[in-house]
Design a protein around this motif. Structure first.
Motif, PDB file in Angstrom:
ATOM      1  N   VAL A 131     110.549-120.982  60.355  1.00  0.00           N
ATOM      2  CA  VAL A 131     111.540-120.473  61.308  1.00  0.00           C
ATOM      3  C   VAL A 131     111.024-120.757  62.710  1.00  0.00           C
ATOM      4  O   VAL A 131     109.894-120.374  63.060  1.00  0.00           O
ATOM      5  CB  VAL A 131     111.791-118.968  61.122  1.00  0.00           C
ATOM      6  CG1 VAL A 131     112.955-118.532  62.005  1.00  0.00           C
ATOM      7  CG2 VAL A 131     112.074-118.630  59.664  1.00  0.00           C
ATOM      8  N   HIS A 132     111.844-121.424  63.515  1.00  0.00           N
ATOM      9  CA  HIS A 132     111.391-121.854  64.839  1.00  0.00           C
ATOM     10  C   HIS A 132     112.465-121.611  65.880  1.00  0.00           C
ATOM     11  O   HIS A 132     113.640-121.902  65.669  1.00  0.00           O
ATOM     12  CB  HIS A 132     111.028-123.349  64.790  1.00  0.00           C
ATOM     13  CG  HIS A 132     110.435-123.868  66.065  1.00  0.00           C
ATOM     14  ND1 HIS A 132     109.470-123.197  66.772  1.00  0.00           N
ATOM     15  CD2 HIS A 132     110.692-125.010  66.773  1.00  0.00           C
ATOM     16  CE1 HIS A 132     109.134-123.898  67.841  1.00  0.00           C
ATOM     17  NE2 HIS A 132     109.882-124.991  67.867  1.00  0.00           N
ATOM     18  N   GLY A 133     112.063-121.078  67.012  1.00  0.00           N
ATOM     19  CA  GLY A 133     112.962-120.873  68.143  1.00  0.00           C
ATOM     20  C   GLY A 133     112.141-120.689  69.401  1.00  0.00           C
ATOM     21  O   GLY A 133     111.013-120.175  69.346  1.00  0.00           O
ATOM     22  N   LEU A 134     112.687-121.095  70.527  1.00  0.00           N
ATOM     23  CA  LEU A 134     111.982-121.000  71.799  1.00  0.00           C
ATOM     24  C   LEU A 134     112.708-120.036  72.726  1.00  0.00           C
ATOM     25  O   LEU A 134     113.922-119.860  72.629  1.00  0.00           O
ATOM     26  CB  LEU A 134     111.879-122.379  72.464  1.00  0.00           C
ATOM     27  CG  LEU A 134     111.175-123.474  71.645  1.00  0.00           C
ATOM     28  CD1 LEU A 134     111.223-124.795  72.394  1.00  0.00           C
ATOM     29  CD2 LEU A 134     109.736-123.080  71.340  1.00  0.00           C
ATOM     30  N   GLY A 135     111.961-119.417  73.644  1.00  0.00           N
ATOM     31  CA  GLY A 135     112.586-118.505  74.603  1.00  0.00           C
ATOM     32  C   GLY A 135     113.191-117.295  73.918  1.00  0.00           C
ATOM     33  O   GLY A 135     112.608-116.707  73.011  1.00  0.00           O
ATOM     34  N   HIS A 148     107.018-119.994  63.883  1.00  0.00           N
ATOM     35  CA  HIS A 148     106.327-120.685  64.970  1.00  0.00           C
ATOM     36  C   HIS A 148     107.102-120.498  66.262  1.00  0.00           C
ATOM     37  O   HIS A 148     108.299-120.781  66.322  1.00  0.00           O
ATOM     38  CB  HIS A 148     106.193-122.180  64.681  1.00  0.00           C
ATOM     39  CG  HIS A 148     105.087-122.509  63.717  1.00  0.00           C
ATOM     40  ND1 HIS A 148     103.764-122.245  63.983  1.00  0.00           N
ATOM     41  CD2 HIS A 148     105.122-123.069  62.480  1.00  0.00           C
ATOM     42  CE1 HIS A 148     103.024-122.639  62.947  1.00  0.00           C
ATOM     43  NE2 HIS A 148     103.826-123.133  62.021  1.00  0.00           N
ATOM     44  N   ALA A 149     106.420-120.019  67.299  1.00  0.00           N
ATOM     45  CA  ALA A 149     107.036-119.853  68.614  1.00  0.00           C
ATOM     46  C   ALA A 149     106.622-120.946  69.576  1.00  0.00           C
ATOM     47  O   ALA A 149     107.051-120.953  70.730  1.00  0.00           O
ATOM     48  CB  ALA A 149     106.667-118.488  69.198  1.00  0.00           C
ATOM     49  N   ASP A 150     105.807-121.875  69.103  1.00  0.00           N
ATOM     50  CA  ASP A 150     105.303-122.970  69.932  1.00  0.00           C
ATOM     51  C   ASP A 150     105.710-124.297  69.290  1.00  0.00           C
ATOM     52  O   ASP A 150     105.410-124.549  68.119  1.00  0.00           O
ATOM     53  CB  ASP A 150     103.783-122.875  70.048  1.00  0.00           C
ATOM     54  CG  ASP A 150     103.212-123.881  71.032  1.00  0.00           C
ATOM     55  OD1 ASP A 150     103.377-125.099  70.803  1.00  0.00           O
ATOM     56  OD2 ASP A 150     102.603-123.448  72.033  1.00  0.00           O
ATOM     57  N   ALA A 151     106.368-125.153  70.057  1.00  0.00           N
ATOM     58  CA  ALA A 151     106.854-126.420  69.514  1.00  0.00           C
ATOM     59  C   ALA A 151     105.713-127.321  69.064  1.00  0.00           C
ATOM     60  O   ALA A 151     105.822-128.030  68.057  1.00  0.00           O
ATOM     61  CB  ALA A 151     107.717-127.143  70.561  1.00  0.00           C
ATOM     62  N   ALA A 195     114.082-115.505  65.986  1.00  0.00           N
ATOM     63  CA  ALA A 195     113.388-116.279  64.951  1.00  0.00           C
ATOM     64  C   ALA A 195     112.272-115.450  64.326  1.00  0.00           C
ATOM     65  O   ALA A 195     112.091-115.441  63.100  1.00  0.00           O
ATOM     66  CB  ALA A 195     112.828-117.561  65.555  1.00  0.00           C
ATOM     67  N   ARG A 196     111.541-114.735  65.163  1.00  0.00           N
ATOM     68  CA  ARG A 196     110.445-113.887  64.653  1.00  0.00           C
ATOM     69  C   ARG A 196     110.990-112.775  63.768  1.00  0.00           C
ATOM     70  O   ARG A 196     110.434-112.486  62.697  1.00  0.00           O
ATOM     71  CB  ARG A 196     109.667-113.299  65.831  1.00  0.00           C
ATOM     72  CG  ARG A 196     108.501-112.400  65.429  1.00  0.00           C
ATOM     73  CD  ARG A 196     107.747-111.925  66.665  1.00  0.00           C
ATOM     74  NE  ARG A 196     106.638-111.056  66.303  1.00  0.00           N
ATOM     75  CZ  ARG A 196     106.745-109.731  66.112  1.00  0.00           C
ATOM     76  NH1 ARG A 196     107.923-109.152  66.256  1.00  0.00           N
ATOM     77  NH2 ARG A 196     105.685-109.017  65.789  1.00  0.00           N
ATOM     78  N   ASP A 197     112.076-112.153  64.205  1.00  0.00           N
ATOM     79  CA  ASP A 197     112.678-111.072  63.416  1.00  0.00           C
ATOM     80  C   ASP A 197     113.195-111.593  62.079  1.00  0.00           C
ATOM     81  O   ASP A 197     113.029-110.945  61.038  1.00  0.00           O
ATOM     82  CB  ASP A 197     113.818-110.435  64.212  1.00  0.00           C
ATOM     83  CG  ASP A 197     114.506-109.313  63.455  1.00  0.00           C
ATOM     84  OD1 ASP A 197     113.888-108.243  63.303  1.00  0.00           O
ATOM     85  OD2 ASP A 197     115.652-109.507  63.011  1.00  0.00           O
ATOM     86  N   ALA A 219     112.086-114.243  60.403  1.00  0.00           N
ATOM     87  CA  ALA A 219     110.946-114.557  59.544  1.00  0.00           C
ATOM     88  C   ALA A 219     110.378-113.294  58.909  1.00  0.00           C
ATOM     89  O   ALA A 219     110.012-113.280  57.723  1.00  0.00           O
ATOM     90  CB  ALA A 219     109.870-115.277  60.357  1.00  0.00           C
ATOM     91  N   MET A 220     110.323-112.205  59.677  1.00  0.00           N
ATOM     92  CA  MET A 220     109.810-110.944  59.139  1.00  0.00           C
ATOM     93  C   MET A 220     110.719-110.420  58.035  1.00  0.00           C
ATOM     94  O   MET A 220     110.245-109.966  56.978  1.00  0.00           O
ATOM     95  CB  MET A 220     109.701-109.903  60.255  1.00  0.00           C
ATOM     96  CG  MET A 220     109.162-108.555  59.771  1.00  0.00           C
ATOM     97  SD  MET A 220     109.289-107.253  61.016  1.00  0.00           S
ATOM     98  CE  MET A 220     111.070-107.018  61.065  1.00  0.00           C
ATOM     99  N   ARG A 221     112.034-110.493  58.239  1.00  0.00           N
ATOM    100  CA  ARG A 221     112.972-109.991  57.235  1.00  0.00           C
ATOM    101  C   ARG A 221     112.907-110.822  55.953  1.00  0.00           C
ATOM    102  O   ARG A 221     113.003-110.277  54.848  1.00  0.00           O
ATOM    103  CB  ARG A 221     114.385-109.992  57.807  1.00  0.00           C
ATOM    104  CG  ARG A 221     114.604-108.946  58.892  1.00  0.00           C
ATOM    105  CD  ARG A 221     116.029-108.961  59.420  1.00  0.00           C
ATOM    106  NE  ARG A 221     116.211-107.961  60.445  1.00  0.00           N
ATOM    107  CZ  ARG A 221     116.477-106.676  60.218  1.00  0.00           C
ATOM    108  NH1 ARG A 221     116.583-106.244  58.967  1.00  0.00           N
ATOM    109  NH2 ARG A 221     116.640-105.823  61.196  1.00  0.00           N
ATOM    110  N   LEU A 222     112.746-112.124  56.108  1.00  0.00           N
ATOM    111  CA  LEU A 222     112.606-112.980  54.929  1.00  0.00           C
ATOM    112  C   LEU A 222     111.325-112.642  54.169  1.00  0.00           C
ATOM    113  O   LEU A 222     111.307-112.599  52.936  1.00  0.00           O
ATOM    114  CB  LEU A 222     112.618-114.449  55.344  1.00  0.00           C
ATOM    115  CG  LEU A 222     113.929-114.997  55.925  1.00  0.00           C
ATOM    116  CD1 LEU A 222     113.753-116.449  56.358  1.00  0.00           C
ATOM    117  CD2 LEU A 222     115.066-114.883  54.920  1.00  0.00           C
ATOM    118  N   SER A 223     110.255-112.392  54.918  1.00  0.00           N
ATOM    119  CA  SER A 223     108.980-112.039  54.282  1.00  0.00           C
ATOM    120  C   SER A 223     109.094-110.733  53.516  1.00  0.00           C
ATOM    121  O   SER A 223     108.542-110.588  52.422  1.00  0.00           O
ATOM    122  CB  SER A 223     107.881-111.935  55.347  1.00  0.00           C
ATOM    123  OG  SER A 223     107.647-113.181  55.966  1.00  0.00           O
TER     124      SER A 223
END
Length: 285
Positions: free
Chosen positions: A139-143, A166-169, A149-151, A153-157
């Motif tokens: 899961v990837h997203g910027l800004g 990943h928050a860094d390209a 994206a982080r939320d 990924a956590m829900r999928l986990s």
């Protein structure tokens, strides 16, 4: 009012002439019964054939069918609304602040309904199957998109899916070396124009992975680079409203995927309950 909602949802993908027709119809839906296709064309300064083609674009045989469908929707909508009396008038907005909040509620409801119509259940179910069966989900997203994206990924986990956020390209690009066939990448990008994300998407697919893009409901490079694309509808004239609508509609779309994952696979629900219990024990410790 499904016909009008469908038209509004597709507005950003229309040509200039189609937008003029769409805006006129949405703004004057209650008067549309008095307009023939020729009269509508004359009012807009376009050809009658443009009106007919616009109607057919939405699955109607012609303008009369579109007009009838909108008329029925307007009638149903009007029938659902109680007559205005003194008590109702007391509940009406009394100042600019109340009016602004009421507008936010109405626009948010419309944006979420448009987002739902733009992403049919069959498409969401296809995405859910990909996520449910994937060995790994990146899961990837910027800004601001990175927060969602982080939320996600956590829900999928929590549902037992191996999700990597990943928050860094650059880190995401480096992690492409671990990609295997069947892996899935979800890329969140409001406008879908950031070239690093387009590059990562193409590289991921070249390695045998599948990419799901989530962007605004507009034509953009990221959306064009993926076979599976979800769209967020958030139309508003005021920039601050448009931003809020994008966030709420994006969350609504992600919540829909979360619910469908639980509904499709009971094991996801069981695993979610187990993990939530573990989290609760950690908090209470």
């Amino acid at each position: 009012m499904a016909p009008l909602t469908r038209i509004a949802a597709e507005r950003e993908r229309m040509s200039a002439i189609e937008r003029r027709i769409a805006d006129f119809i949405c703004d004057n839906a209650h008067l549309l019964r008095d307009y023939s296709s020729q009269q509508l064309a004359n009012a807009l300064g376009i050809s009658q054939s443009s009106v007919v083609k616009f109607s057919q674009k939405f699955g109607y045989r012609g303008y009369p069918d579109l007009k009838f469908s909108i008329g029925m929707a307007v009638a149903r909508h009007s029938g659902d609304s109680p007559p205005l009396d003194e008590d109702a008038s007391m509940a009406a907005p009394t100042d600019a602040a109340q009016a602004a909040l009421l507008e936010l509620v109405q626009l948010r409801q419309a944006a979420q309904q448009q987002t739902q119509l733009t992403n049919p259940l069959s498409t969401l179910q296809q995405v859910v199957r990909l996520l449910d069966q994937a060995p790994r989900v990146y899961v990837h997203g910027l800004g601001d998109d990175g927060i969602y994206a982080r939320d996600l990924a956590m829900r999928l986990s929590l549902q037992g899916i191996l999700a990597i956020h990943h928050a860094d390209a650059i880190l995401m690009l480096a992690d492409l070396s671990t990609v295997r066939s069947g892996d899935v990448l979800i890329v969140l990008s409001e406008f879908g124009k950031m070239q690093p994300l387009v590059h990562i998407s193409r590289q991921f697919q070249a390695l045998g992975g599948q990419v799901i893009s989530i962007t605004r409901h507009t034509a953009n490079p990221l959306r064009a680079s993926t076979a599976t694309a979800l769209a967020v509808c958030a139309n508003a004239d005021a920039p601050h409203m448009a931003q809020l609508l994008y966030r709420s509609s994006l969350q609504f779309l992600l919540d829909s995927l979360f619910v469908l994952l639980c509904h499709t696979n009971p094991e996801r629900q069981r695993q979610l309950a187990v993990n939530l219990e573990r989290v609760a024990q950690l908090i209470d410790a």
